[in-house]
Design a protein around this motif. Sequence first.
Motif, PDB file in Angstrom:
ATOM      1  N   GLN A   1       0.856  -1.175   0.000  1.00 50.47           N
ATOM      2  CA  GLN A   1       0.000   0.000   0.000  1.00 50.47           C
ATOM      3  C   GLN A   1       0.897   1.230   0.000  1.00 50.47           C
ATOM      4  O   GLN A   1       1.797   1.345   0.815  1.00 50.47           O
ATOM      5  CB  GLN A   1      -0.857   0.000   1.272  1.00 50.47           C
ATOM      6  CG  GLN A   1      -1.378  -1.354   1.697  1.00 50.47           C
ATOM      7  CD  GLN A   1      -2.631  -1.745   0.951  1.00 50.47           C
ATOM      8  OE1 GLN A   1      -3.035  -1.068   0.022  1.00 50.47           O
ATOM      9  NE2 GLN A   1      -3.252  -2.828   1.349  1.00 50.47           N
TER      10      GLN A   1
ATOM     11  N   TYR B   1      -3.010   7.020  -4.470  1.00 48.15           N
ATOM     12  CA  TYR B   1      -2.692   5.898  -3.610  1.00 48.15           C
ATOM     13  C   TYR B   1      -2.797   4.610  -4.408  1.00 48.15           C
ATOM     14  O   TYR B   1      -3.361   4.592  -5.511  1.00 48.15           O
ATOM     15  CB  TYR B   1      -3.642   5.863  -2.401  1.00 48.15           C
ATOM     16  CG  TYR B   1      -5.093   5.791  -2.786  1.00 48.15           C
ATOM     17  CD1 TYR B   1      -5.808   6.955  -3.081  1.00 48.15           C
ATOM     18  CD2 TYR B   1      -5.749   4.572  -2.888  1.00 48.15           C
ATOM     19  CE1 TYR B   1      -7.136   6.898  -3.458  1.00 48.15           C
ATOM     20  CE2 TYR B   1      -7.070   4.509  -3.269  1.00 48.15           C
ATOM     21  CZ  TYR B   1      -7.760   5.684  -3.545  1.00 48.15           C
ATOM     22  OH  TYR B   1      -9.072   5.636  -3.934  1.00 48.15           O
TER      23      TYR B   1
ATOM     24  N   THR C   1      -3.722   0.508  -3.885  1.00 51.95           N
ATOM     25  CA  THR C   1      -4.209  -0.576  -3.065  1.00 51.95           C
ATOM     26  C   THR C   1      -4.990  -1.556  -3.929  1.00 51.95           C
ATOM     27  O   THR C   1      -5.560  -1.172  -4.949  1.00 51.95           O
ATOM     28  CB  THR C   1      -5.111  -0.070  -1.929  1.00 51.95           C
ATOM     29  OG1 THR C   1      -5.531  -1.180  -1.142  1.00 51.95           O
ATOM     30  CG2 THR C   1      -6.341   0.660  -2.460  1.00 51.95           C
TER      31      THR C   1
ATOM     32  N   GLU D   1      -7.327  -3.356  -2.322  1.00 53.36           N
ATOM     33  CA  GLU D   1      -8.558  -3.522  -1.556  1.00 53.36           C
ATOM     34  C   GLU D   1      -9.669  -2.665  -2.162  1.00 53.36           C
ATOM     35  O   GLU D   1      -9.403  -1.677  -2.856  1.00 53.36           O
ATOM     36  CB  GLU D   1      -8.314  -3.127  -0.100  1.00 53.36           C
ATOM     37  CG  GLU D   1      -7.280  -3.995   0.595  1.00 53.36           C
ATOM     38  CD  GLU D   1      -7.261  -3.765   2.081  1.00 53.36           C
ATOM     39  OE1 GLU D   1      -8.299  -3.387   2.635  1.00 53.36           O
ATOM     40  OE2 GLU D   1      -6.198  -3.985   2.683  1.00 53.36           O
TER      41      GLU D   1
ATOM     42  N   TYR E   1     -11.918   0.911   2.000  1.00 56.10           N
ATOM     43  CA  TYR E   1     -10.851   1.503   2.801  1.00 56.10           C
ATOM     44  C   TYR E   1     -11.258   2.932   3.138  1.00 56.10           C
ATOM     45  O   TYR E   1     -12.349   3.400   2.775  1.00 56.10           O
ATOM     46  CB  TYR E   1      -9.522   1.485   2.032  1.00 56.10           C
ATOM     47  CG  TYR E   1      -9.643   1.966   0.608  1.00 56.10           C
ATOM     48  CD1 TYR E   1      -9.877   1.059  -0.428  1.00 56.10           C
ATOM     49  CD2 TYR E   1      -9.561   3.320   0.291  1.00 56.10           C
ATOM     50  CE1 TYR E   1     -10.025   1.494  -1.735  1.00 56.10           C
ATOM     51  CE2 TYR E   1      -9.705   3.757  -1.010  1.00 56.10           C
ATOM     52  CZ  TYR E   1      -9.927   2.843  -2.031  1.00 56.10           C
ATOM     53  OH  TYR E   1     -10.084   3.268  -3.322  1.00 56.10           O
TER      54      TYR E   1
ATOM     55  N   LYS F   1      -7.856   6.208  -8.254  1.00 51.90           N
ATOM     56  CA  LYS F   1      -7.152   6.159  -6.973  1.00 51.90           C
ATOM     57  C   LYS F   1      -6.533   7.515  -6.656  1.00 51.90           C
ATOM     58  O   LYS F   1      -5.337   7.653  -6.379  1.00 51.90           O
ATOM     59  CB  LYS F   1      -6.102   5.049  -6.982  1.00 51.90           C
ATOM     60  CG  LYS F   1      -6.725   3.665  -7.115  1.00 51.90           C
ATOM     61  CD  LYS F   1      -5.701   2.550  -7.106  1.00 51.90           C
ATOM     62  CE  LYS F   1      -6.409   1.215  -7.282  1.00 51.90           C
ATOM     63  NZ  LYS F   1      -5.465   0.090  -7.373  1.00 51.90           N
TER      64      LYS F   1
ATOM     65  N   THR G   1      -4.894   0.803   6.117  1.00 46.95           N
ATOM     66  CA  THR G   1      -4.747  -0.571   5.681  1.00 46.95           C
ATOM     67  C   THR G   1      -4.841  -1.450   6.910  1.00 46.95           C
ATOM     68  O   THR G   1      -4.775  -0.972   8.036  1.00 46.95           O
ATOM     69  CB  THR G   1      -3.403  -0.760   4.967  1.00 46.95           C
ATOM     70  OG1 THR G   1      -3.343  -2.057   4.425  1.00 46.95           O
ATOM     71  CG2 THR G   1      -2.236  -0.584   5.927  1.00 46.95           C
TER      72      THR G   1
END
Lengths: 119, 119
Positions: free
Chosen positions: B2, B25, B27, B29, B32, B73, B96
């Motif tokens: 991350q 960012y 990630t 996932e 978040y 993102k 995270t």
Amino acid sequence: DTEVTQTPKHLVMGMTNKKSLKCEQHMGHRAMYWYKQKAKKPPELMFVYSYEKLSINESVPSRFSPECPNSSLLNLHLHALQPEDSALYLCASSQDVGAGGTLSTDTQYFGPGTRLTVL
Amino acid sequence: AQTVTQSQPEMSVQEAETVTLSCTYDTSENNYYLFWYKQPPSRQMILVIRQEAYKQQNATENRFSVNFQKAAKSFSLKISDSQLGDTAMYFCAFITVGRGIQGAQKLVFGQGTRLTINP
């Protein structure tokens, strides 16, 4: 009241000294954190306590020893530090942590920090 | 891994102007949380604004608002009618799940943007 307090504000210590940093919160938060912050850099996570148990240790040298005596207090015991350990040490707390891989929704609240100088 | 990237190390604007700080960012996932924290010179780090990834609506807090683009993102912070008190280091941060027993909340910070508001 979203206050996290830290003492002392400033600390100067020699490499052979033993000292402790203290952090306190009265928000009923069950997670508490220690961060190290160098000048003009983001905070680096050191330790996380969840329900007074050490949950995360980010491979911090043993000269840093955390302690969580109760849900409101967090200590960081310092021994045989090096000059490169000089930094701002931040404490933070949050309401809860995610269990079993779930995400906590809670914000971390930071204290004002202790500025540590190691001679 | 991350990561959070803030591509503007420093910015400077005149008082009352609008300024936008960028943050991206990385990630894998889907659910978040993203944060903007403000750290004034020699003062405490405080939360400016928080965004939940599952919410499409952009978060706002008075003069502060975000432009959250999940597919890209991207998570930028807009400060309207900037004031001298907005002078600070601004950190973008991402939640995270850590490696702890209880999946403790772990903030990943960007490198920060030093914002100066000039009179």
